[in-house]
Design a protein around this motif. Structure first.
Motif, PDB file in Angstrom:
ATOM      1  N   ILE A   1       0.858  -1.182   0.000  1.00  0.00           N
ATOM      2  CA  ILE A   1       0.000   0.000   0.000  1.00  0.00           C
ATOM      3  C   ILE A   1       0.890   1.227   0.000  1.00  0.00           C
ATOM      4  N   VAL A   2       0.664   2.107  -0.967  1.00  0.00           N
ATOM      5  CA  VAL A   2       1.403   3.363  -1.086  1.00  0.00           C
ATOM      6  C   VAL A   2       0.481   4.494  -0.661  1.00  0.00           C
ATOM      7  N   ILE A   3       0.930   5.314   0.272  1.00  0.00           N
ATOM      8  CA  ILE A   3       0.132   6.427   0.794  1.00  0.00           C
ATOM      9  C   ILE A   3       0.606   7.709   0.134  1.00  0.00           C
ATOM     10  N   GLY A   4      -0.192   8.266  -0.774  1.00  0.00           N
ATOM     11  CA  GLY A   4       0.154   9.513  -1.448  1.00  0.00           C
ATOM     12  C   GLY A   4       0.542   9.290  -2.896  1.00  0.00           C
ATOM     13  N   ALA A   5       0.050  10.177  -3.771  1.00  0.00           N
ATOM     14  CA  ALA A   5       0.320  10.072  -5.211  1.00  0.00           C
ATOM     15  C   ALA A   5       0.948  11.360  -5.729  1.00  0.00           C
ATOM     16  N   GLY A   6       1.893  11.921  -4.967  1.00  0.00           N
ATOM     17  CA  GLY A   6       2.569  13.145  -5.375  1.00  0.00           C
ATOM     18  C   GLY A   6       3.805  12.855  -6.197  1.00  0.00           C
ATOM     19  N   ALA A   7       4.953  13.359  -5.756  1.00  0.00           N
ATOM     20  CA  ALA A   7       6.194  13.170  -6.516  1.00  0.00           C
ATOM     21  C   ALA A   7       6.748  11.765  -6.378  1.00  0.00           C
ATOM     22  N   GLY A   8       6.648  11.167  -5.167  1.00  0.00           N
ATOM     23  CA  GLY A   8       7.310   9.899  -4.922  1.00  0.00           C
ATOM     24  C   GLY A   8       6.430   8.679  -5.002  1.00  0.00           C
ATOM     25  N   GLY A   9       5.186   8.772  -4.519  1.00  0.00           N
ATOM     26  CA  GLY A   9       4.320   7.601  -4.466  1.00  0.00           C
ATOM     27  C   GLY A   9       4.128   6.897  -5.796  1.00  0.00           C
ATOM     28  N   PRO A  10       3.813   7.628  -6.877  1.00  0.00           N
ATOM     29  CA  PRO A  10       3.641   6.951  -8.166  1.00  0.00           C
ATOM     30  C   PRO A  10       4.900   6.264  -8.675  1.00  0.00           C
ATOM     31  N   VAL A  11       6.075   6.751  -8.262  1.00  0.00           N
ATOM     32  CA  VAL A  11       7.328   6.090  -8.658  1.00  0.00           C
ATOM     33  C   VAL A  11       7.395   4.706  -8.021  1.00  0.00           C
ATOM     34  N   VAL A  12       7.154   4.666  -6.711  1.00  0.00           N
ATOM     35  CA  VAL A  12       7.156   3.381  -6.012  1.00  0.00           C
ATOM     36  C   VAL A  12       6.105   2.451  -6.605  1.00  0.00           C
ATOM     37  N   ALA A  13       4.901   2.973  -6.835  1.00  0.00           N
ATOM     38  CA  ALA A  13       3.811   2.145  -7.370  1.00  0.00           C
ATOM     39  C   ALA A  13       4.157   1.594  -8.738  1.00  0.00           C
ATOM     40  N   LYS A  14       4.672   2.431  -9.617  1.00  0.00           N
ATOM     41  CA  LYS A  14       5.006   1.987 -10.976  1.00  0.00           C
ATOM     42  C   LYS A  14       6.089   0.923 -10.951  1.00  0.00           C
ATOM     43  N   GLU A  15       7.153   1.153 -10.169  1.00  0.00           N
ATOM     44  CA  GLU A  15       8.272   0.218 -10.174  1.00  0.00           C
ATOM     45  C   GLU A  15       7.858  -1.149  -9.624  1.00  0.00           C
ATOM     46  N   LEU A  16       7.065  -1.184  -8.566  1.00  0.00           N
ATOM     47  CA  LEU A  16       6.668  -2.464  -7.973  1.00  0.00           C
ATOM     48  C   LEU A  16       5.596  -3.158  -8.800  1.00  0.00           C
ATOM     49  N   ALA A  17       4.663  -2.399  -9.368  1.00  0.00           N
ATOM     50  CA  ALA A  17       3.629  -2.997 -10.220  1.00  0.00           C
ATOM     51  C   ALA A  17       4.225  -3.609 -11.472  1.00  0.00           C
ATOM     52  N   ALA A  18       5.294  -3.015 -11.979  1.00  0.00           N
ATOM     53  CA  ALA A  18       5.940  -3.541 -13.186  1.00  0.00           C
ATOM     54  C   ALA A  18       6.454  -4.957 -12.981  1.00  0.00           C
ATOM     55  N   HIS A  19       6.671  -5.339 -11.715  1.00  0.00           N
ATOM     56  CA  HIS A  19       7.160  -6.689 -11.414  1.00  0.00           C
ATOM     57  C   HIS A  19       6.072  -7.579 -10.840  1.00  0.00           C
ATOM     58  N   GLY A  20       4.817  -7.167 -11.086  1.00  0.00           N
ATOM     59  CA  GLY A  20       3.705  -8.042 -10.788  1.00  0.00           C
ATOM     60  C   GLY A  20       3.155  -7.960  -9.382  1.00  0.00           C
ATOM     61  N   LEU A  21       3.620  -7.025  -8.575  1.00  0.00           N
ATOM     62  CA  LEU A  21       3.095  -6.906  -7.221  1.00  0.00           C
ATOM     63  C   LEU A  21       1.734  -6.211  -7.231  1.00  0.00           C
ATOM     64  N   ASP A  22       0.899  -6.595  -6.279  1.00  0.00           N
ATOM     65  CA  ASP A  22      -0.437  -6.022  -6.131  1.00  0.00           C
ATOM     66  C   ASP A  22      -0.314  -4.759  -5.287  1.00  0.00           C
ATOM     67  N   VAL A  23      -0.451  -3.598  -5.928  1.00  0.00           N
ATOM     68  CA  VAL A  23      -0.197  -2.311  -5.281  1.00  0.00           C
ATOM     69  C   VAL A  23      -1.480  -1.497  -5.225  1.00  0.00           C
TER      70      VAL A  23
END
Length: 589
Positions: A6-28
């Motif tokens: 679970i990523v809290i916040g979709a500003g400068a950093g949150g979408p980076v974490v979400a994109k990188e982990l989702a690209a490897h198949g994790l449920d984000v």
């Protein structure tokens, strides 16, 4: 239901974490406290008050319903905290500038200017180790050299009188000047060649149309796919990639995004993060969900607030401390020629002074330009000084312009004003901090109080600010300014960092060098608050995003057995990929 992350916040950093982990198949799952402007071409305007009013503008810290009050932050000192909520966060109105941090703020630096930096609060790893993460983000956004216009040409004319060279590399090792490295797609087709709106339509035009309205968000070129909008705010870059990860990454999995929902608590068990609870801003309903890992990306104000409201441990008392804000200042010159200040990209040129900070040229719209001249810690010129009213190589004392003097300057002509902003390498100090306010709580719990002293800065921060102000005056006079004013801004935290800082020592930091919090396992931080210092003065966004990429690697390897993927600086996909555009169209996103 239990998520991987679970990523809290979709500003400068949150979408980076979400994109990188989702690209490897994790449920984000990514949860954002503000709105998602899914159709900004219909929801936004070029009216400055409509966009930037901090109480009811579409760019404010508040819920999606603009008839409801903004989220309250107590700010007791003179100043103005200028941030945004919503998908994209403050990147929605940033200028896209993405210079790397100076190497002197990293561990192991041994250059001749080492003593000029805040050596007590360094990144806990070397600059060389971090370069691949910069390269990865530069490929992903992507980052380009800014196109030049009239104001940049005149700015560089002033730089030529400073006795410093042109910089030609991404790594800054000494005083120099250069075009900005920015995350704005370069003009293509008819873009930048015409003001005819019919021609400024995708695909006849692509990239930046040089419209001059960067601060109001980017909706151009008209009819372009969302991931091909010119300015690479995360709502135009990383978020589209996160929402379509299954379309462009083998084994990828699309991120689930919930907006207009404030996370109220991080739930823990046996010293580990286990999930979050959040409130729907529109309905008031409370929801909870479990996860193997939680990543805080709410920003330098909301992340410490959420930590305190969650009752998480703070054994070294550094949660919320170390607030740095680049202690910005404003200097401008009146020119006898058209500088094109209102045209083109907002900030296309910069001057670096490692160990002190940097200068940037800035072009603004009329109301924002007037705001910059009426915002001072030195009182009103010629009326009162607030005990400052500093004199120097500028004309007259510092202070804000009002009445006939302001009218004279504005009547001189917006495009005959050349602006220079000082961006200071501000020191980390424990007394400048975010804490909980005694003011009434809102629906998400006790509100944050942002406390720091404008005049109680360290001697080094004060030295840096005065040094840069004098270089700004020298630059403006070298460019041909007939009159130069220094405003002496109070606190205007546009660049906010370090309140949950990563550090070398567990005595003065909240997270370790992997980005995991020291006090709670399976809890990571991936926003500006984790920056160990003020990155030497350069704009912080790309450093935050590179650090979020690095933190994503540690999460993937430590808790999901996925090998690291940043090896050669070549990103998995750049945000202009056509597959993302097609998938967004299918999903009506």
């Amino acid at each position: 239901m239990s998520r991987d992350v679970i990523v809290i916040g979709a500003g400068a950093g949150g979408p980076v974490v979400a994109k990188e982990l989702a690209a490897h198949g994790l449920d984000v799952l990514m949860i954002e406290g503000g709105p998602r402007h899914a159709k900004p071409e219909e929801q936004w305007s070029r009216l400055e008050n409509d966009s930037n009013n901090p109480l009811n503008g579409y760019f404010r810290v508040g819920p999606e319903d603009r008839s409801k009050p903004a989220f309250y932050r107590e700010f007791p000192q003179n100043g103005f905290l200028w941030q945004l909520s919503g998908v994209g966060g403050t990147t929605q109105h940033y200028f896209g500038n993405n210079p790397r941090a100076y190497p002197g703020v990293f561990a192991g630096y041994d250059g001749p200017d080492k003593s000029l930096y805040d050596v007590q609060h360094l990144f806990p790893f070397s600059y060389d180790e971090f370069v691949p993460y910069y390269e990865w983000v530069e490929q992903t956004l992507p980052v380009h050299t800014a196109p030049m216009g009239t104001k940049e040409e005149i700015y560089f004319r002033g730089c030529e009188t400073l006795g410093i060279p042109v910089q030609t590399t991404k790594t800054t090792l000494g005083p120099s000047y250069r075009p900005q490295e920015n995350a704005i797609l370069p003009p293509g087709g008819q873009a930048g060649r015409t003001t005819d709106l019919e021609l400024l339509t995708y695909p006849t035009s692509s990239g930046c149309t040089m419209c001059g309205h960067c601060f109001n968000g980017c909706v151009l070129p008209d009819k372009s796919p969302r991931n091909l909008r010119a300015k690479r705010s995360t709502d135009n870059s990383y978020v589209p990639m996160a929402l379509t990860a299954e379309a462009w990454s083998d084994g990828g999995r699309a991120v689930t995004l919930i907006t207009d929902a404030m996370v109220t608590k991080i739930r823990t068990e046996n010293g580990e993060a286990r999930g979050v609870s959040w409130i729907d801003n529109a309905t008031g309903m409370v929801h909870s969900e479990d996860a193997a890992v939680v990543v805080m990306c709410g920003g330098a104000i909301e992340s410490p607030r959420l930590w305190f409201n969650s009752g998480l441990p703070n054994p070294n008392d550094w949660v919320g401390r170390g607030f740095t804000d680049h202690w910005l200042d404003w200097t401008f010159g009146l020119m006898d020629e058209d500088c094109g200040s209102s045209r083109g990209q907002a900030s296309g040129a910069r001057t670096d002074y490692p160990g002190y900070g940097m200068l940037m040229n800035v072009g603004l719209m009329p109301a924002l330009e007037a705001f910059t001249m009426t915002f001072s810690d030195s009182g009103i010129r010629g009326q009162y000084t607030n005990g400052r009213g500093m004199t120097g190589p500028w004309d007259g004392p510092t202070g804000r312009l009002v009445g006939p003097e302001l009218k004279d300057v504005m009547q001189h002509g917006l495009d005959r004003i050349l602006n220079v902003i000082s961006v200071v390498d501000d020191d980390v100090t424990p007394d400048n901090r975010v804490m909980l306010s005694a003011m009434p709580a809102d629906e998400a719990g006790p509100v944050p109080k942002v406390r720091f002293l404008n005049r109680g800065r360290t001697p080094r921060s004060t030295r840096n600010r005065e040094f840069l102000a004098r270089r700004a005056v020298e630059l403006l006079r070298g460019a041909g300014a007939k009159k130069v004013h220094r405003i002496d801004w109070p606190a205007l935290p546009l660049h906010v960092h370090s309140t949950m800082r990563m550090g070398i020592s567990d005595s003065n930091s909240v997270v370790d060098q992997s980005g995991e919090t020291r006090a709670v396992k399976r809890l990571f931080i991936g926003d500006n608050s984790v920056l160990p210092n003020s990155v030497g003065g350069p704009n912080p966004t790309i450093t935050t995003q590179a650090l979020a990429t690095r933190t994503s690697e540690h999460i993937a390897r430590r808790y999901f057995g996925i090998d690291p993927w940043v090896r050669d600086g070549s990103s998995l996909v750049v945000s202009t990929d056509r597959r993302i555009s097609d998938r967004l169209a299918e999903l009506d996103l």
